[in-house]
Design a protein around this motif. Structure first.
Motif, PDB file in Angstrom:
ATOM      1  N   ASP A 105      90.306  84.015  43.170  1.00 24.14           N
ATOM      2  CA  ASP A 105      90.949  85.324  43.461  1.00 24.14           C
ATOM      3  C   ASP A 105      90.646  85.330  45.195  1.00 24.14           C
ATOM      4  N   ASN A 147      90.902  87.461  47.209  1.00 25.98           N
ATOM      5  CA  ASN A 147      90.104  88.603  47.700  1.00 25.98           C
ATOM      6  C   ASN A 147      88.586  88.649  47.520  1.00 25.98           C
ATOM      7  N   PHE A 148      88.177  87.839  46.892  1.00 27.35           N
ATOM      8  CA  PHE A 148      86.546  87.835  46.785  1.00 27.35           C
ATOM      9  C   PHE A 148      85.905  86.693  47.315  1.00 27.35           C
ATOM     10  N   GLU A 171      83.459  87.680  50.091  1.00 23.28           N
ATOM     11  CA  GLU A 171      82.344  88.231  49.525  1.00 23.28           C
ATOM     12  C   GLU A 171      81.276  87.209  48.621  1.00 23.28           C
ATOM     13  N   GLU A 172      82.093  86.154  47.990  1.00 26.75           N
ATOM     14  CA  GLU A 172      81.197  85.307  47.441  1.00 26.75           C
ATOM     15  C   GLU A 172      80.507  84.340  48.227  1.00 26.75           C
ATOM     16  N   LYS A 195      77.619  86.389  49.445  1.00 23.70           N
ATOM     17  CA  LYS A 195      76.476  86.482  48.327  1.00 23.70           C
ATOM     18  C   LYS A 195      75.678  85.192  48.288  1.00 23.70           C
TER      19      LYS A 195
END
Lengths: 222, 176
Positions: free
Chosen positions: B147, B149-150, B153-154, B157
């Motif tokens: 996705d 959208n992540f 973020e990933e 992280k």
């Protein structure tokens, strides 16, 4: 911070391994031990040039490398008694090993790249057996290190055996030709490669005697 | 519309801004794979182009991480990452355990499942080994980026985490 400490002498190195033999036969070690022996003089000479801040990359047979780098005798003894002789690791003394043949060679190159990138003035020493020196990973890493002028020294420790197989037999070469090919690396790249030969005094692993761990009885010699 | 590829480019710029990060792999400085276009704008001083020696590449990445760098080690296709299994499974995944927690080299591994559209590259350039890697690695995070959208973020992280991470991209989604 690592303080300068006196380097172990030849007899102290030999005695450390002898103590492990005793402990092994006394059933205090329940894991493979790959004892060092027969190369004390060569290593003492090499380690005179190793600085406290240098990195050491080694193999499953690393007791002498660790002791000569300054790892305290008792620390290493505890580590071995904790059944981890096969991978001696010590962050304070910058010692990294692997129980996979050739496993640390490329890691050593990476650490040397980081030293160069960070403008540090220490050095990487990577100790490898003769079989590791005769396979692709070493030759690629040597080529890469020479071309990039990395602060790294490869030390080829030729005892002519891979586990207990004569290495030259595995390559279908005479012993003389096999040794010549390895020695040639140090002649071609003296700034990067040190080569020495020695005769191993202990078997690939263990102490030369098999024991029954239940009873302590020696069941086989050799 | 912000595409999957735009998000990857944004994430790479985020990583490139970090002082200790370094991109390493095949086609990081020169075009030749699809992933190159996502790091094209990153300065060459942050990149190390390597020969095609995947296992050595990952070993080098581990060694750099041992001495304080944060390598983003790029394997353009998962088929190629398989060639680095020795350093991945026997070493990177086991370092903390083998050293009693003294050494925790962190490598961010970037790879992809080869696109099959509009050209089918054959069985050696389109394999998905995600589940196999999850079974083999006990201590490495493995994330499939399904996705867009992540994605940011990933990657954030992965940078902030103590552990190594494999991020698996899906180039078939790059333009979506």
């Amino acid at each position: 911070m690592i303080l300068m400490i006196r380097m172990m002498n030849k007899q102290e190195l030999i005695d450390f391994e002898k103590e492990l033999v005793k402990r092994y036969l006394n059933r205090e070690i329940r894991s493979p031990v790959h004892l060092s022996g027969g190369n004390e003089d060569q290593l003492i000479k090499i380690f005179r040039n190793v600085k406290p801040g240098d990195w050491i990359f080694s193999t499953y047979r690393s007791h002498y490398h660790a002791l000569l780098k300054g790892v305290p005798r008792q620390w290493l003894l505890n580590w071995v008694l904790d059944n981890k002789s096969i991978h001696v690791m010590n962050k304070e003394h910058k010692i990294v090993t692997s129980s996979i043949v050739g496993g640390t060679i490329s890691q050593a190159v990476g650490t040397a790249i980081a030293i160069k990138q960070k403008n540090e003035n220490n050095h990487v020493w990577v100790f490898i057996g003769d079989m590791a020196a005769s396979i692709g990973v070493f030759q690629d890493c040597l080529k890469y290190s020479v071309n990039n002028k990395l602060p790294i020294k490869f030390v080829i420790e030729n005892n002519g055996l891979s586990t207990d197989t004569p290495s030259n037999e595995a390559w279908n070469m005479s012993e003389e030709d096999y040794n010549y090919q390895l020695k040639k690396f140090s002649e071609e790249f003296p700034e990067c490669v040190i080569y020495y030969e020695y005769k191993r005094i202990y078997p690939h692993y263990g102490v030369g005697k098999r024991i029954d761990f239940e009873t302590g009885r020696i069941i086989k010699t050799g | 519309m912000v595409s999957y590829k735009d998000e990857i480019i944004k994430a790479m710029k985020y990583l490139a801004e970090k002082p200790n990060s370094i991109f390493i792999g095949q086609s990081v400085r020169f075009k030749g794979t699809g992933l190159y276009w996502t790091i094209e704008e990153i300065d060459d001083s942050k990149k190390i182009e390597t020969p095609i020696f995947e296992d050595i590449q990952l070993g080098i990445s581990i060694g750099m991480a041992l001495n304080g760098l944060i390598p983003i080690s790029i394997f353009p296709r998962m088929d190629f990452l398989v060639l680095a299994l020795n350093q991945l499974v026997n070493h990177l995944d086991k370092f903390e355990e083998m050293s009693d927690g003294q050494f925790k080299p962190k490598v961010i591994i970037r790879t992809s499942i080869g696109s099959v559209k509009p050209l089918f590259p054959g069985p050696q350039h389109s394999q998905d080994h995600t589940e196999a890697l999850m079974k083999m690695c006990k201590n490495i995070n493995i994330v499939k980026l399904t996705d867009k959208n992540f994605i940011m973020e990933e990657y954030k992280k992965a940078f902030l985490n103590d552990k190594s991470t494999i991020l698996i991209e899906l180039p078939d989604l790059y333009d979506s």
